[in-house]
Design an enzyme around this catalytic site. Sequence first.
Site, PDB file in Angstrom:
ATOM      1  N   ASP A  11       0.856  -1.180   0.000  1.00 37.81           N
ATOM      2  CA  ASP A  11       0.000   0.000   0.000  1.00 37.81           C
ATOM      3  C   ASP A  11       0.896   1.234   0.000  1.00 37.81           C
ATOM      4  OD1 ASP A  11      -2.360   1.647   0.442  1.00 37.81           O
ATOM      5  OD2 ASP A  11      -1.676   1.805   2.515  1.00 37.81           O
ATOM      6  N   ASP A  13      -0.224   5.284   0.443  1.00 35.39           N
ATOM      7  CA  ASP A  13      -0.509   6.345   1.419  1.00 35.39           C
ATOM      8  C   ASP A  13      -0.737   5.755   2.801  1.00 35.39           C
ATOM      9  OD1 ASP A  13      -1.259   9.119  -0.218  1.00 35.39           O
ATOM     10  OD2 ASP A  13      -1.564   7.295  -1.382  1.00 35.39           O
ATOM     11  N   ASP A 187      -2.216  -0.067   5.886  1.00 34.59           N
ATOM     12  CA  ASP A 187      -2.543   0.647   7.128  1.00 34.59           C
ATOM     13  C   ASP A 187      -4.028   0.879   7.349  1.00 34.59           C
ATOM     14  OD1 ASP A 187      -2.688   2.606   4.938  1.00 34.59           O
ATOM     15  OD2 ASP A 187      -2.909   4.091   6.544  1.00 34.59           O
TER      16      ASP A 187
END
Length: 241
Positions: A11, A13, A187
């Site tokens: 991932d 961002d 996240d």
Amino acid sequence: MRADTHAFFLDVDGSLIDIAPHPDAVRVPQLLPQVLATLAGRAGGALALVSGRTIQSLDVLFHPFGFAAAGSHGAQMRLAPEDRIRSAPALDEALAREVKAAAGAFDGVFAEDKGTAIAVHYRAAPDARERLEDALRAIVGERVDVRLMPGHCVLEVKPASLDKGTAVADFMARAPFAGRIPVFIGDDVTDEAAFSAVAARGGLALAVGAPRPGAHGVLPDPGSVRAFLTHLAAAPRQRRR
């Protein structure tokens, strides 16, 4: 963990780079693109960016390097850096207009049209979340072709059948990812489908910042993720048995 036996799904961002108030305001640490390119080389090309961003946006962020990538939560796929981008159909125009109009009714909220999806960002207006979500759920209604996906200060209307988990499965069915141990680092709630996909394949899911359902461990922040990947990229090569 060895780069030559694992496949890496990352991932962006909140995982590789710090989240910014606006998607266009993020900063990519100077050495990160080269670290990723080195690790991809060590992994025989088995490294992919798996992001809510479009692949075109990822290419700008990590220029001059290109990577295998899934964009817009799996609605875009590029199975190898040299391949063309494969995209799901765009959202129908009427739905897109309704979502944009709903976003425009709130101060500090803006809609990001990705073609295959629309992300409604409310980081500058966190108090609007509940009313905004109610408005978007009313628009989506009973439709089965799209769904509303929450994220970090964003609500996204996207294809219902595609997510980061389907993207990981697509990669893992093909060389050079097939037969490797998958690792996913993410996240957000949008990463949980990918956590499940790598776990089902005997892989490792790492959350960033806080524990998440399906994650096997936690890295404290994007800086820790970058340090971990830098270590893997620089580790001495081991002879495969």
